[in-house]
Design a protein around this motif. Structure first.
Motif, PDB file in Angstrom:
ATOM      1  N   PRO A 314       0.817  -1.214   0.000  1.00 33.06           N
ATOM      2  CA  PRO A 314       0.000   0.000   0.000  1.00 33.06           C
ATOM      3  C   PRO A 314       0.852   1.265   0.000  1.00 33.06           C
ATOM      4  O   PRO A 314       1.997   1.269   0.482  1.00 33.06           O
ATOM      5  N   PHE A 315       0.286   2.350  -0.515  1.00 32.50           N
ATOM      6  CA  PHE A 315       0.971   3.641  -0.486  1.00 32.50           C
ATOM      7  C   PHE A 315       1.447   3.974   0.916  1.00 32.50           C
ATOM      8  O   PHE A 315       2.592   4.416   1.122  1.00 32.50           O
ATOM      9  N   SER A 316       0.594   3.771   1.906  1.00 32.03           N
ATOM     10  CA  SER A 316       0.931   4.136   3.286  1.00 32.03           C
ATOM     11  C   SER A 316       2.179   3.404   3.767  1.00 32.03           C
ATOM     12  O   SER A 316       2.993   3.977   4.514  1.00 32.03           O
ATOM     13  N   ALA A 317       2.354   2.153   3.351  1.00 26.40           N
ATOM     14  CA  ALA A 317       3.531   1.392   3.765  1.00 26.40           C
ATOM     15  C   ALA A 317       4.792   1.959   3.132  1.00 26.40           C
ATOM     16  O   ALA A 317       5.851   2.055   3.776  1.00 26.40           O
ATOM     17  N   HIS A 318       4.714   2.315   1.861  1.00 26.17           N
ATOM     18  CA  HIS A 318       5.880   2.918   1.204  1.00 26.17           C
ATOM     19  C   HIS A 318       6.226   4.256   1.851  1.00 26.17           C
ATOM     20  O   HIS A 318       7.404   4.563   2.077  1.00 26.17           O
ATOM     21  N   TRP A 319       5.202   5.057   2.151  1.00 26.84           N
ATOM     22  CA  TRP A 319       5.444   6.414   2.642  1.00 26.84           C
ATOM     23  C   TRP A 319       6.010   6.428   4.059  1.00 26.84           C
ATOM     24  O   TRP A 319       6.739   7.358   4.443  1.00 26.84           O
ATOM     25  N   THR A 320       5.703   5.427   4.831  1.00 24.33           N
ATOM     26  CA  THR A 320       6.195   5.368   6.205  1.00 24.33           C
ATOM     27  C   THR A 320       7.376   4.404   6.350  1.00 24.33           C
ATOM     28  O   THR A 320       7.836   4.157   7.469  1.00 24.33           O
ATOM     29  N   GLY A 321       7.868   3.876   5.239  1.00 24.98           N
ATOM     30  CA  GLY A 321       8.972   2.926   5.270  1.00 24.98           C
ATOM     31  C   GLY A 321      10.322   3.608   5.357  1.00 24.98           C
ATOM     32  O   GLY A 321      10.434   4.829   5.484  1.00 24.98           O
ATOM     33  N   PRO A 322      11.405   2.814   5.226  1.00 26.19           N
ATOM     34  CA  PRO A 322      12.760   3.327   5.454  1.00 26.19           C
ATOM     35  C   PRO A 322      13.439   3.877   4.194  1.00 26.19           C
ATOM     36  O   PRO A 322      14.659   3.817   4.074  1.00 26.19           O
ATOM     37  N   ASP A 323      12.691   4.397   3.250  1.00 27.99           N
ATOM     38  CA  ASP A 323      13.304   4.858   2.009  1.00 27.99           C
ATOM     39  C   ASP A 323      14.376   5.915   2.287  1.00 27.99           C
ATOM     40  O   ASP A 323      14.122   6.910   2.974  1.00 27.99           O
ATOM     41  N   PRO A 324      15.582   5.760   1.730  1.00 26.52           N
ATOM     42  CA  PRO A 324      16.682   6.680   2.050  1.00 26.52           C
ATOM     43  C   PRO A 324      16.480   8.093   1.516  1.00 26.52           C
ATOM     44  O   PRO A 324      16.884   9.062   2.173  1.00 26.52           O
ATOM     45  N   MET A 325      15.884   8.244   0.335  1.00 23.55           N
ATOM     46  CA  MET A 325      15.676   9.591  -0.185  1.00 23.55           C
ATOM     47  C   MET A 325      14.628  10.339   0.620  1.00 23.55           C
ATOM     48  O   MET A 325      14.775  11.534   0.891  1.00 23.55           O
ATOM     49  N   LEU A 326      13.556   9.641   1.009  1.00 20.25           N
ATOM     50  CA  LEU A 326      12.574  10.300   1.861  1.00 20.25           C
ATOM     51  C   LEU A 326      13.216  10.755   3.170  1.00 20.25           C
ATOM     52  O   LEU A 326      12.920  11.854   3.670  1.00 20.25           O
ATOM     53  N   ALA A 327      14.085   9.944   3.702  1.00 18.20           N
ATOM     54  CA  ALA A 327      14.755  10.310   4.950  1.00 18.20           C
ATOM     55  C   ALA A 327      15.572  11.586   4.779  1.00 18.20           C
ATOM     56  O   ALA A 327      15.582  12.460   5.658  1.00 18.20           O
ATOM     57  N   GLU A 328      16.256  11.716   3.640  1.00 17.49           N
ATOM     58  CA  GLU A 328      17.056  12.916   3.392  1.00 17.49           C
ATOM     59  C   GLU A 328      16.172  14.134   3.155  1.00 17.49           C
ATOM     60  O   GLU A 328      16.453  15.232   3.647  1.00 17.49           O
ATOM     61  N   LEU A 329      15.095  13.958   2.390  1.00 23.01           N
ATOM     62  CA  LEU A 329      14.190  15.072   2.120  1.00 23.01           C
ATOM     63  C   LEU A 329      13.525  15.588   3.388  1.00 23.01           C
ATOM     64  O   LEU A 329      13.179  16.769   3.485  1.00 23.01           O
ATOM     65  N   ARG A 330      13.335  14.721   4.363  1.00 21.87           N
ATOM     66  CA  ARG A 330      12.651  15.105   5.599  1.00 21.87           C
ATOM     67  C   ARG A 330      13.581  15.722   6.641  1.00 21.87           C
ATOM     68  O   ARG A 330      13.112  16.201   7.673  1.00 21.87           O
ATOM     69  N   LYS A 331      14.864  15.715   6.378  1.00 26.30           N
ATOM     70  CA  LYS A 331      15.793  16.352   7.307  1.00 26.30           C
ATOM     71  C   LYS A 331      15.623  17.869   7.253  1.00 26.30           C
ATOM     72  O   LYS A 331      15.359  18.444   6.216  1.00 26.30           O
ATOM     73  N   ARG A 332      15.773  18.515   8.385  1.00 29.10           N
ATOM     74  CA  ARG A 332      15.823  19.965   8.453  1.00 29.10           C
ATOM     75  C   ARG A 332      17.001  20.367   9.320  1.00 29.10           C
ATOM     76  O   ARG A 332      17.013  20.061  10.501  1.00 29.10           O
ATOM     77  N   PRO A 333      18.019  21.014   8.732  1.00 31.14           N
ATOM     78  CA  PRO A 333      18.102  21.375   7.316  1.00 31.14           C
ATOM     79  C   PRO A 333      18.455  20.173   6.452  1.00 31.14           C
ATOM     80  O   PRO A 333      19.041  19.186   6.932  1.00 31.14           O
ATOM     81  N   ARG A 334      18.093  20.266   5.191  1.00 30.32           N
ATOM     82  CA  ARG A 334      18.474  19.242   4.231  1.00 30.32           C
ATOM     83  C   ARG A 334      19.969  19.347   3.928  1.00 30.32           C
ATOM     84  O   ARG A 334      20.586  20.385   4.170  1.00 30.32           O
ATOM     85  N   PRO A 335      20.576  18.281   3.374  1.00 30.30           N
ATOM     86  CA  PRO A 335      22.019  18.288   3.100  1.00 30.30           C
ATOM     87  C   PRO A 335      22.362  19.071   1.828  1.00 30.30           C
ATOM     88  O   PRO A 335      22.917  18.539   0.863  1.00 30.30           O
ATOM     89  N   LEU A 336      22.047  20.342   1.821  1.00 28.53           N
ATOM     90  CA  LEU A 336      22.198  21.190   0.643  1.00 28.53           C
ATOM     91  C   LEU A 336      23.644  21.599   0.434  1.00 28.53           C
ATOM     92  O   LEU A 336      24.422  21.705   1.388  1.00 28.53           O
ATOM     93  N   LYS A 337      23.980  21.905  -0.811  1.00 23.02           N
ATOM     94  CA  LYS A 337      25.339  22.307  -1.173  1.00 23.02           C
ATOM     95  C   LYS A 337      25.304  23.647  -1.900  1.00 23.02           C
ATOM     96  O   LYS A 337      24.247  24.136  -2.286  1.00 23.02           O
ATOM     97  N   GLY A 338      26.494  24.218  -2.111  1.00 21.96           N
ATOM     98  CA  GLY A 338      26.593  25.447  -2.882  1.00 21.96           C
ATOM     99  C   GLY A 338      25.867  26.596  -2.202  1.00 21.96           C
ATOM    100  O   GLY A 338      25.760  26.669  -0.978  1.00 21.96           O
ATOM    101  N   ARG A 339      25.338  27.514  -3.003  1.00 20.34           N
ATOM    102  CA  ARG A 339      24.698  28.699  -2.424  1.00 20.34           C
ATOM    103  C   ARG A 339      23.424  28.332  -1.669  1.00 20.34           C
ATOM    104  O   ARG A 339      23.045  29.038  -0.726  1.00 20.34           O
ATOM    105  N   CYS A 340      22.757  27.221  -2.040  1.00 23.13           N
ATOM    106  CA  CYS A 340      21.592  26.787  -1.265  1.00 23.13           C
ATOM    107  C   CYS A 340      22.007  26.329   0.135  1.00 23.13           C
ATOM    108  O   CYS A 340      21.314  26.588   1.120  1.00 23.13           O
ATOM    109  N   GLY A 341      23.145  25.647   0.223  1.00 20.53           N
ATOM    110  CA  GLY A 341      23.630  25.200   1.524  1.00 20.53           C
ATOM    111  C   GLY A 341      24.089  26.349   2.406  1.00 20.53           C
ATOM    112  O   GLY A 341      23.991  26.272   3.638  1.00 20.53           O
ATOM    113  N   ASP A 342      24.583  27.431   1.794  1.00 21.52           N
ATOM    114  CA  ASP A 342      25.074  28.584   2.541  1.00 21.52           C
ATOM    115  C   ASP A 342      24.002  29.640   2.793  1.00 21.52           C
ATOM    116  O   ASP A 342      24.235  30.595   3.538  1.00 21.52           O
ATOM    117  N   CYS A 343      22.841  29.488   2.188  1.00 22.18           N
ATOM    118  CA  CYS A 343      21.789  30.504   2.234  1.00 22.18           C
ATOM    119  C   CYS A 343      21.318  30.767   3.665  1.00 22.18           C
ATOM    120  O   CYS A 343      21.081  29.832   4.437  1.00 22.18           O
TER     121      CYS A 343
END
Length: 403
Positions: A314-343
């Motif tokens: 189910p969608f709900s299982a994928h969305w609450t699972g251990p996907d690595p990209m979702l984990a990175e997107l949900r970090k605050r701050p995200r692991p940004l680089k360049g001028r976005c990382g320095d902003c």
């Protein structure tokens, strides 16, 4: 999505700041089909008027709705392609209206939204219908690949308004149609449109092939100045048109700089607290996508990255699972680089739209090339910018994009 009018009203009638608490259940944008009667230059799904193999069956679609009901998503947007082109669209829509949703929306090109079709949309009780127009008359028709598309879409707008349906116009800003933005706002006034949504170009699907047509930074700033002025008049005078923007969260920072120039410090601080609580880009957090074949993505533009498929779980299982990209997107701050990382305003924009960085560099955490703010405005040291280069028929290998 940056709700410009909502935050503008905070300057007139302040409200308490609300912070996200606990698990966030996303707004789901569901692309029901890739079939579409138009061929838009910016289409992120590369849709066409043909049958595409492998799309979810009726039974599979109903199972998705049952899962979304149990997962308690706050809102569902039925999109495409052209969602009305799917044979069982109305059955899906009727079931979607029955589940526990706060908001059910339809995203359509509007060209078939008249007569009995409009009657059925009204009867289902959609909370909102968004109709795309990318210019006036022949400009829209050229952009959307069909003569007469403007007149047909406008007829769809009027059919919705006549039936009491809340309707909005969606406009994708490019170098070729930016000059018609004032005319589109005038059209909103003339037709009693409820919402105007300006979308910045995202480099996905045919939008990537035409990324060289993106509005430059000067045009983008001009467009935002126009929208900010209009939103301020609406907030101050109680006018009804709601203005929102999407796919460039630098809009919130640009607006904050406008507030700094026109309002006292306490108003600036109040608005900044609201914007930081919002947090900017919500891919993989507050927004999710299911594509026509059942693949789950962090948002509609991340078609090369799949979290899983609703046929497997189910969608709900994928969305609450251990996907690595979702984990990175949900970090605050995200692991940004360049001028976005320095902003200095990372907490407001959340790093903006990662797909543009990915398409140009192969790195989803590089700077967003469509940020139109200068170095001084975001508090970074002057350095060469990542520039948008025209598409040359080559893409970064998806197999190596996400490491």
């Amino acid at each position: 999505m940056f709700r410009l009018s909502q935050y503008m009203r905070e300057l007139v009638e302040p409200t308490p700041v609300r912070h996200r608490r606990g698990e966030v259940h996303p707004v789901v944008i569901w692309n029901l089909t890739r079939r579409c009667n138009l061929r838009c230059r910016h289409c992120y799904t590369t849709s066409a008027d043909v049958e595409f193999p492998g799309e979810l069956t009726h039974e599979e679609a109903m199972a998705v709705l049952d899962d979304l009901d149990g997962f308690r998503i706050p809102a569902l947007i039925l999109s495409g392609g052209e969602p009305l082109a799917r044979r069982d669209f109305f059955e899906i829509a009727e079931r979607a209206r029955q589940i526990n949703l706060h908001h059910l929306a339809l995203s359509t090109n509007g060209t078939g939204l008249i007569g009995e079709t409009a009657d059925r949309i009204a009867a289902i009780g959609f909370d909102y219908v968004g109709i795309s127009l990318d210019g006036i008359g022949r400009t829209n028709d050229w952009f959307r690949g069909r003569a007469g598309a403007f007149d047909l879409a406008l007829a769809g707008v009027r059919a919705c308004k006549a039936r009491g349906i809340k309707v909005g116009l969606r406009f994708t800003l490019t170098a070729d149609n930016a000059a018609q933005l004032p005319e589109l706002l005038s059209l909103c006034d003339a037709e009693g449109i409820d919402k105007f949504y300006l979308s910045h170009l995202v480099y996905a699907g045919r939008g990537d092939k035409h990324r060289g047509e993106d509005a430059d930074r000067r045009r983008t700033r001009w467009a935002m100045d126009l929208l900010i002025d209009r939103a301020w008049v609406a907030a101050a005078e109680g006018q009804p048109l709601e203005i929102v923007t999407g796919n460039n969260d630098a809009d919130a920072v640009y607006f904050l700089r406008w507030v700094e120039a026109h309002f006292p410090a306490e108003k600036v601080a109040h608005l900044c607290n609201h914007l930081q609580a919002w947090g900017g880009n919500s891919s993989g957090v507050g927004v999710a996508n299911i594509d026509p074949q059942g693949n789950v993505h962090p948002d509609t533009y991340w078609s090369d990255y799949t979290i899983g498929n609703v046929r497997d779980a189910p969608f709900s299982a994928h969305w609450t699972g251990p996907d690595p990209m979702l984990a990175e997107l949900r970090k605050r701050p995200r692991p940004l680089k360049g001028r976005c990382g320095d902003c200095a305003h990372r907490a407001v924009c959340g790093g903006n739209t990662r797909i543009r960085a990915l398409q140009l560099t192969g790195d989803p955490w590089a700077e967003d090339p469509a940020c139109y703010l200068d170095d001084a405005e975001i508090g970074v040291e002057p350095a060469p910018r990542l520039e948008v280069t025209p598409f040359r028929g080559k893409s970064h290998d998806p197999a190596h994009r996400f490491h």
